[in-house]
Design a protein around this motif. Sequence first.
Motif, PDB file in Angstrom:
ATOM      1  N   LEU A  61       2.836   8.598   3.123  1.00 34.75           N
ATOM      2  CA  LEU A  61       2.761   7.572   2.076  1.00 34.75           C
ATOM      3  C   LEU A  61       1.633   6.597   2.369  1.00 34.75           C
ATOM      4  CD1 LEU A  61       4.123   6.278  -0.429  1.00 34.75           C
ATOM      5  CD2 LEU A  61       5.521   4.956   1.143  1.00 34.75           C
ATOM      6  N   ILE A  62       1.537   6.175   3.632  1.00 34.30           N
ATOM      7  CA  ILE A  62       0.485   5.226   4.035  1.00 34.30           C
ATOM      8  C   ILE A  62      -0.896   5.854   3.831  1.00 34.30           C
ATOM      9  CG2 ILE A  62      -0.547   4.092   6.044  1.00 34.30           C
ATOM     10  CD1 ILE A  62       2.443   3.690   6.996  1.00 34.30           C
ATOM     11  N   GLU A  63      -0.971   7.184   4.178  1.00 28.16           N
ATOM     12  CA  GLU A  63      -2.255   7.875   4.026  1.00 28.16           C
ATOM     13  C   GLU A  63      -2.694   7.900   2.566  1.00 28.16           C
ATOM     14  OE1 GLU A  63      -3.909   8.739   6.799  1.00 28.16           O
ATOM     15  OE2 GLU A  63      -5.537   9.229   5.466  1.00 28.16           O
ATOM     16  N   ARG A  64      -1.717   8.204   1.657  1.00 29.66           N
ATOM     17  CA  ARG A  64      -2.052   8.261   0.219  1.00 29.66           C
ATOM     18  C   ARG A  64      -2.453   6.887  -0.307  1.00 29.66           C
ATOM     19  NH1 ARG A  64       2.639  11.356  -2.527  1.00 29.66           N
ATOM     20  NH2 ARG A  64       3.561   9.721  -1.362  1.00 29.66           N
ATOM     21  N   LEU A  65      -1.718   5.834   0.160  1.00 30.80           N
ATOM     22  CA  LEU A  65      -2.061   4.464  -0.266  1.00 30.80           C
ATOM     23  C   LEU A  65      -3.483   4.107   0.173  1.00 30.80           C
ATOM     24  CD1 LEU A  65       1.236   2.494   0.424  1.00 30.80           C
ATOM     25  CD2 LEU A  65       0.127   2.835  -1.770  1.00 30.80           C
ATOM     26  N   ARG A  66      -3.842   4.512   1.402  1.00 24.66           N
ATOM     27  CA  ARG A  66      -5.167   4.189   1.928  1.00 24.66           C
ATOM     28  C   ARG A  66      -6.269   4.857   1.097  1.00 24.66           C
ATOM     29  NH1 ARG A  66      -9.074   5.447   5.462  1.00 24.66           N
ATOM     30  NH2 ARG A  66      -8.363   7.591   5.703  1.00 24.66           N
ATOM     31  N   LEU A  67      -6.005   6.138   0.736  1.00 22.51           N
ATOM     32  CA  LEU A  67      -7.005   6.873  -0.046  1.00 22.51           C
ATOM     33  C   LEU A  67      -7.207   6.220  -1.420  1.00 22.51           C
ATOM     34  CD1 LEU A  67      -6.317  10.632   0.734  1.00 22.51           C
ATOM     35  CD2 LEU A  67      -8.494   9.443   0.961  1.00 22.51           C
ATOM     36  N   SER A  68      -6.076   5.876  -2.074  1.00 21.74           N
ATOM     37  CA  SER A  68      -6.187   5.275  -3.404  1.00 21.74           C
ATOM     38  C   SER A  68      -6.888   3.917  -3.318  1.00 21.74           C
ATOM     39  CB  SER A  68      -4.802   5.150  -4.049  1.00 21.74           C
ATOM     40  OG  SER A  68      -3.959   4.424  -3.186  1.00 21.74           O
ATOM     41  N   TRP A  69      -6.582   3.143  -2.273  1.00 14.04           N
ATOM     42  CA  TRP A  69      -7.251   1.831  -2.098  1.00 14.04           C
ATOM     43  C   TRP A  69      -8.764   2.000  -1.893  1.00 14.04           C
ATOM     44  CZ3 TRP A  69      -7.618  -2.992  -2.903  1.00 14.04           C
ATOM     45  CH2 TRP A  69      -8.442  -3.810  -2.109  1.00 14.04           C
ATOM     46  N   MET A  79     -10.985  -2.107   7.554  1.00 14.36           N
ATOM     47  CA  MET A  79     -11.117  -0.958   6.663  1.00 14.36           C
ATOM     48  C   MET A  79     -12.533  -0.402   6.732  1.00 14.36           C
ATOM     49  SD  MET A  79      -8.499  -0.007   5.196  1.00 14.36           S
ATOM     50  CE  MET A  79      -7.057  -0.247   4.240  1.00 14.36           C
ATOM     51  N   HIS A  80     -12.680   0.936   6.601  1.00 19.77           N
ATOM     52  CA  HIS A  80     -14.026   1.534   6.773  1.00 19.77           C
ATOM     53  C   HIS A  80     -14.972   1.118   5.655  1.00 19.77           C
ATOM     54  CE1 HIS A  80     -12.197   4.122   9.760  1.00 19.77           C
ATOM     55  NE2 HIS A  80     -11.199   4.334   8.889  1.00 19.77           N
ATOM     56  N   ASN A  81     -14.427   1.043   4.410  1.00 15.83           N
ATOM     57  CA  ASN A  81     -15.336   0.865   3.276  1.00 15.83           C
ATOM     58  C   ASN A  81     -15.781  -0.570   3.058  1.00 15.83           C
ATOM     59  OD1 ASN A  81     -15.209   3.562   2.743  1.00 15.83           O
ATOM     60  ND2 ASN A  81     -13.442   3.363   1.405  1.00 15.83           N
ATOM     61  N   THR A  82     -15.276  -1.525   3.788  1.00 18.12           N
ATOM     62  CA  THR A  82     -15.779  -2.895   3.635  1.00 18.12           C
ATOM     63  C   THR A  82     -17.091  -3.096   4.377  1.00 18.12           C
ATOM     64  OG1 THR A  82     -14.455  -3.568   5.494  1.00 18.12           O
ATOM     65  CG2 THR A  82     -13.505  -3.902   3.298  1.00 18.12           C
ATOM     66  N   PHE A  83     -17.396  -2.194   5.352  1.00 20.57           N
ATOM     67  CA  PHE A  83     -18.633  -2.370   6.138  1.00 20.57           C
ATOM     68  C   PHE A  83     -19.902  -2.308   5.272  1.00 20.57           C
ATOM     69  CE2 PHE A  83     -16.107  -1.278  10.011  1.00 20.57           C
ATOM     70  CZ  PHE A  83     -16.407  -2.437  10.708  1.00 20.57           C
ATOM     71  N   PRO A  84     -20.050  -1.265   4.394  1.00 18.84           N
ATOM     72  CA  PRO A  84     -21.269  -1.260   3.572  1.00 18.84           C
ATOM     73  C   PRO A  84     -21.379  -2.493   2.671  1.00 18.84           C
ATOM     74  CG  PRO A  84     -19.886   0.629   3.092  1.00 18.84           C
ATOM     75  CD  PRO A  84     -19.285  -0.045   4.242  1.00 18.84           C
ATOM     76  N   GLN A  85     -20.216  -2.978   2.184  1.00 18.87           N
ATOM     77  CA  GLN A  85     -20.254  -4.171   1.330  1.00 18.87           C
ATOM     78  C   GLN A  85     -20.770  -5.366   2.115  1.00 18.87           C
ATOM     79  OE1 GLN A  85     -16.450  -5.657   0.272  1.00 18.87           O
ATOM     80  NE2 GLN A  85     -17.209  -6.994  -1.334  1.00 18.87           N
ATOM     81  N   GLN A  86     -20.231  -5.524   3.354  1.00 17.07           N
ATOM     82  CA  GLN A  86     -20.668  -6.658   4.179  1.00 17.07           C
ATOM     83  C   GLN A  86     -22.137  -6.528   4.526  1.00 17.07           C
ATOM     84  OE1 GLN A  86     -18.072  -6.732   7.539  1.00 17.07           O
ATOM     85  NE2 GLN A  86     -16.354  -7.538   6.379  1.00 17.07           N
TER      86      GLN A  86
END
Lengths: 208, 189
Positions: B16-24, A1-8
Amino acid sequence: MHNTFPQQLSAAFIRSLLTHIHSRLLASCSLVAQSHIHSSLPLPAKNWERKNRVVYPPQLPDEPRRPVEVYHCRRQIKYSKDKMWYLAKMIRGMTFDQAVAQLQFNDKKGAKVMLEVLLEAQEMAVRNHNLEYRSNLYVAESFSSKGQYLKRIRYHGRGMFGIMDKVYCHYFVKLVEGSPPLKKATTGFDQAKEYVQQLRNRTIIHSL
Amino acid sequence: MRGFDGVLVSRSSMALIERLRLSWSTLECALLQAFGLQRRLVPALVIEAPVNFPPYESEPRDNDQSDSSGFLDSIFWMAAPKKRRTIEVNRCRRRNVQKLEKVKNNIEVCQDCGRLKLKHVMCAFCYQKVVHETALVRAQIQAQEGRPHNTPPVENVVLYAGEKATEADEGKRIIERNRKRPAWFTVDS
């Protein structure tokens, strides 16, 4: 995932920084600790302690008697050099008894240490340096300097931190036999005149 | 159509996957901000709150957010030094006469022991003598009483070696000390 990089990155950064700081602290701790090599004669490796070892040739009968000079210091006092300076400045030029009296009734922490140093120096002068009268001394030089600091982390809010210095200082004193030299009372105007004269005495090199 | 792993997926499931990714991702950012692990480009030794400009913020600002943004705007108002204070200026401030240590002129010699004392304060050595003698008297009292809370409701009088109780000491508790009376411990007459 892209956003875990800054955390790491941040976690790794903090960990590396902390290990770096801890290693630096340990290094400085080991520098401050006493050396474990046992030697029967403590070798004065620093300059101020070496000044007591100066031996003059015997004086001729017609020469004026050389006054006794004692150099003493204490290293790594747990006190600030700036605060120590005020006390050192106070006793500069005083007679020994006057200095001891002032330090005895001063409430600062450095005053107690300075009093011990002065009394030790007097004892050294009487025992090793052929001083005749133990109160016939005056403080010729007295100053403080920075010792080796320990570094610690001071925690601020929001995960910020600062590096806190645990301050140490050295204190140096030179006692000379005799009465203190009389200080010429100069007015502010005289001091200003001297300053201007010093400016005028400067030579400009490589000029016409 | 192909997804990010090269797996064959339909168009609706992709959305659906795209929306889930954004919310995550938004949830993760919120968690990171809460735990303070988000690395922001601010200097390390900072006292005031660091400014946060998230580029991905799409929701409209609420009312309580405007208060915090007002507070965050006010840090541009804080006083900061314009120029470095030179060592000459620093020395003038640190070494002016008001800040130097004052030399005391109320030190004199104690008449009893010869050590130094302040004029308005008892000599420290003579005080220690009194403290020592008081401790011995208290030890004597403790030996006489035996157990705690056994003090009789009468006055005390301390008698040293070779002294007799006078008629003024009727009804008082006598504490004996077998030594010569010290010079500073005078008898009431």
